[in-house]
Design a protein around this motif. Structure first.
Motif, PDB file in Angstrom:
ATOM      1  N   LEU A  33       0.839  -1.193   0.000  1.00 29.89           N
ATOM      2  CA  LEU A  33       0.000   0.000   0.000  1.00 29.89           C
ATOM      3  C   LEU A  33       0.875   1.244   0.000  1.00 29.89           C
ATOM      4  O   LEU A  33       1.957   1.259   0.581  1.00 29.89           O
ATOM      5  N   SER A  34       0.377   2.294  -0.604  1.00 31.21           N
ATOM      6  CA  SER A  34       1.113   3.559  -0.574  1.00 31.21           C
ATOM      7  C   SER A  34       1.138   4.081   0.862  1.00 31.21           C
ATOM      8  O   SER A  34       0.267   3.736   1.679  1.00 31.21           O
ATOM      9  N   LEU A  35       2.103   4.926   1.158  1.00 32.63           N
ATOM     10  CA  LEU A  35       2.197   5.513   2.484  1.00 32.63           C
ATOM     11  C   LEU A  35       0.924   6.294   2.809  1.00 32.63           C
ATOM     12  O   LEU A  35       0.406   6.213   3.923  1.00 32.63           O
ATOM     13  N   GLU A  36       0.388   6.996   1.830  1.00 30.27           N
ATOM     14  CA  GLU A  36      -0.829   7.779   2.055  1.00 30.27           C
ATOM     15  C   GLU A  36      -1.999   6.863   2.438  1.00 30.27           C
ATOM     16  O   GLU A  36      -2.781   7.173   3.331  1.00 30.27           O
ATOM     17  N   THR A  37      -2.103   5.713   1.780  1.00 35.59           N
ATOM     18  CA  THR A  37      -3.167   4.760   2.092  1.00 35.59           C
ATOM     19  C   THR A  37      -2.960   4.170   3.477  1.00 35.59           C
ATOM     20  O   THR A  37      -3.917   4.042   4.256  1.00 35.59           O
ATOM     21  N   GLN A  38      -1.716   3.829   3.826  1.00 35.71           N
ATOM     22  CA  GLN A  38      -1.445   3.309   5.167  1.00 35.71           C
ATOM     23  C   GLN A  38      -1.837   4.337   6.220  1.00 35.71           C
ATOM     24  O   GLN A  38      -2.503   4.001   7.203  1.00 35.71           O
ATOM     25  N   ARG A 110       5.714   4.336   8.782  1.00 36.33           N
ATOM     26  CA  ARG A 110       6.216   3.388   7.785  1.00 36.33           C
ATOM     27  C   ARG A 110       7.186   2.395   8.421  1.00 36.33           C
ATOM     28  O   ARG A 110       7.081   1.187   8.210  1.00 36.33           O
TER      29      ARG A 110
END
Length: 178
Positions: A33-38, A110
């Motif tokens: 998953l992208s960092l934004e999604t996480q 992250r």
């Protein structure tokens, strides 16, 4: 207790168990998953958190509690601790940021999220406590309330200082007595 990188024998059998394979697959999905999604999923709140299902296999089940997840000394210490312990003896079940509105540094999310699930809010903290033998915490003063009613509450290790000028300084000792 601390990792000795020369002693990594025997982990291949653990990594090939069905439970471990499931955990590894979910961890790969999370990391994809992208960092934004996480960040969005973590910030969504209490209901989205589930402690790690990585098999214990006789290891001590440990979790982390913190009021926020910035780049401060306590947060970096918890990250360093998570990296340093012997994974043959400890399984990280997760981390809970108790204040759902608290700031969380994307880099810390992250890095910690790559090792264990990270949840937000009091429900995440209670769910994590119910799945662990030990919680390592800093600056969390409502420990008795968080553990109240759990059938088998974990031991809680408090790692913090109580300077008078800090918001958790004066009166903290009385808050910890439950």
């Amino acid at each position: 207790m601390f990792r000795d990188d020369r002693r990594l024998t025997g982990r291949e059998a653990v990594d090939q168990s069905p439970e471990s394979a499931d955990f590894q697959a979910r961890l790969r999905d999370w990391r994809a998953l992208s960092l934004e999604t996480q960040v969005r999923l973590i910030a969504a709140g209490d209901g989205d958190f589930q402690p790690s299902s990585e098999p214990e296999l006789g290891r001590l089940r440990v979790g982390l509690w913190c009021p926020c997840l910035g780049l401060g000394g306590a947060e970096v210490w918890q990250l360093a601790l998570a990296r340093a312990v012997d994974s043959d003896r400890i399984v990280w079940k997760g981390a809970a940021v108790l204040d759902p509105a608290a700031s969380c540094d994307p880099s810390m999310l992250r890095q910690l999220g790559a090792m264990m699930p990270v949840g937000r809010g009091l429900r995440a903290a209670r769910d994590l406590a119910a799945a662990t033998d030990v919680i390592i915490s800093w600056a969390v003063t409502n420990v008795a309330t968080l553990l109240d009613g759990l059938p088998d509450p974990p031991r809680v290790i408090m790692a913090c200082h109580f300077p008078g000028e800090s918001p958790w300084g004066p009166g903290t000792e009385e808050l910890l007595v439950g």
